[in-house]
Design a protein around this motif. Structure first.
Motif, mmCIF file in Angstrom:
data_model
loop_
_atom_site.group_PDB
_atom_site.id
_atom_site.type_symbol
_atom_site.label_atom_id
_atom_site.label_comp_id
_atom_site.label_asym_id
_atom_site.label_seq_id
_atom_site.Cartn_x
_atom_site.Cartn_y
_atom_site.Cartn_z
ATOM 1 N N ILE A 76 -4.134 82.798 47.602
ATOM 2 C CA ILE A 76 -3.304 84.011 47.453
ATOM 3 C C ILE A 76 -4.119 85.265 47.649
ATOM 4 O O ILE A 76 -3.715 86.198 48.307
ATOM 5 C CB ILE A 76 -2.593 84.011 46.080
ATOM 6 N N SER A 100 5.580 83.311 39.012
ATOM 7 C CA SER A 100 6.712 82.930 39.854
ATOM 8 C C SER A 100 6.589 81.520 40.427
ATOM 9 O O SER A 100 7.532 81.014 41.024
ATOM 10 C CB SER A 100 6.885 83.934 40.990
ATOM 11 N N MET A 101 5.441 80.889 40.225
ATOM 12 C CA MET A 101 5.241 79.544 40.763
ATOM 13 C C MET A 101 5.997 78.511 39.935
ATOM 14 O O MET A 101 6.129 78.643 38.725
ATOM 15 C CB MET A 101 3.755 79.199 40.781
ATOM 16 N N LEU A 146 -1.718 89.262 41.099
ATOM 17 C CA LEU A 146 -1.928 87.826 41.036
ATOM 18 C C LEU A 146 -1.135 87.236 39.869
ATOM 19 O O LEU A 146 -0.529 86.168 39.991
ATOM 20 C CB LEU A 146 -3.417 87.512 40.889
ATOM 21 N N ASP A 187 1.729 88.158 38.667
ATOM 22 C CA ASP A 187 3.133 87.990 39.065
ATOM 23 C C ASP A 187 3.317 86.753 39.927
ATOM 24 O O ASP A 187 4.318 86.036 39.808
ATOM 25 C CB ASP A 187 3.646 89.227 39.806
ATOM 26 N N ARG A 188 2.372 86.493 40.806
ATOM 27 C CA ARG A 188 2.447 85.298 41.659
ATOM 28 C C ARG A 188 2.351 84.028 40.821
ATOM 29 O O ARG A 188 3.060 83.057 41.048
ATOM 30 C CB ARG A 188 1.325 85.306 42.694
#
Length: 86
Positions: free
Chosen positions: A85, A71-72, A65, A67-68
């Protein structure tokens, strides 16, 4: 159940780690072992062979999570974004 058990292995090389870092690995293992919640991956065990420390965690498809979040493009990450997610 005929499906194989799938786990994620978090492997940490012990060579070169300070005594403080090794103590933190032990603390992390203890915390993972104590956690029990339907929305947190389970710890299935830990192993050490003197050169590596391995945590065996429940496999969660989809990645980290964190990493997500990183990257946003948005500067804000809401609880509903995380829920979508996960």
């Amino acid at each position: 159940n005929s499906q194989p058990n799938v786990v994620a292995a978090k492997v940490t090389q012990l060579q070169g780690l300070s005594s403080w870092a090794k103590a933190q690995l032990g603390r992390e293992s203890a915390i993972w072992s104590a956690l029990s919640h339907p929305h947190i991956v389970n710890c299935h065990g830990r192993l050490s062979d003197g050169s590596r420390h391995v945590l065996l965690l429940e496999y969660a498809a989809g990645g980290e999570l964190f990493d997500r979040i990183m990257s946003m493009d948005n500067s804000c990450f809401s609880e509903s974004d995380a829920a979508r997610i996960v």
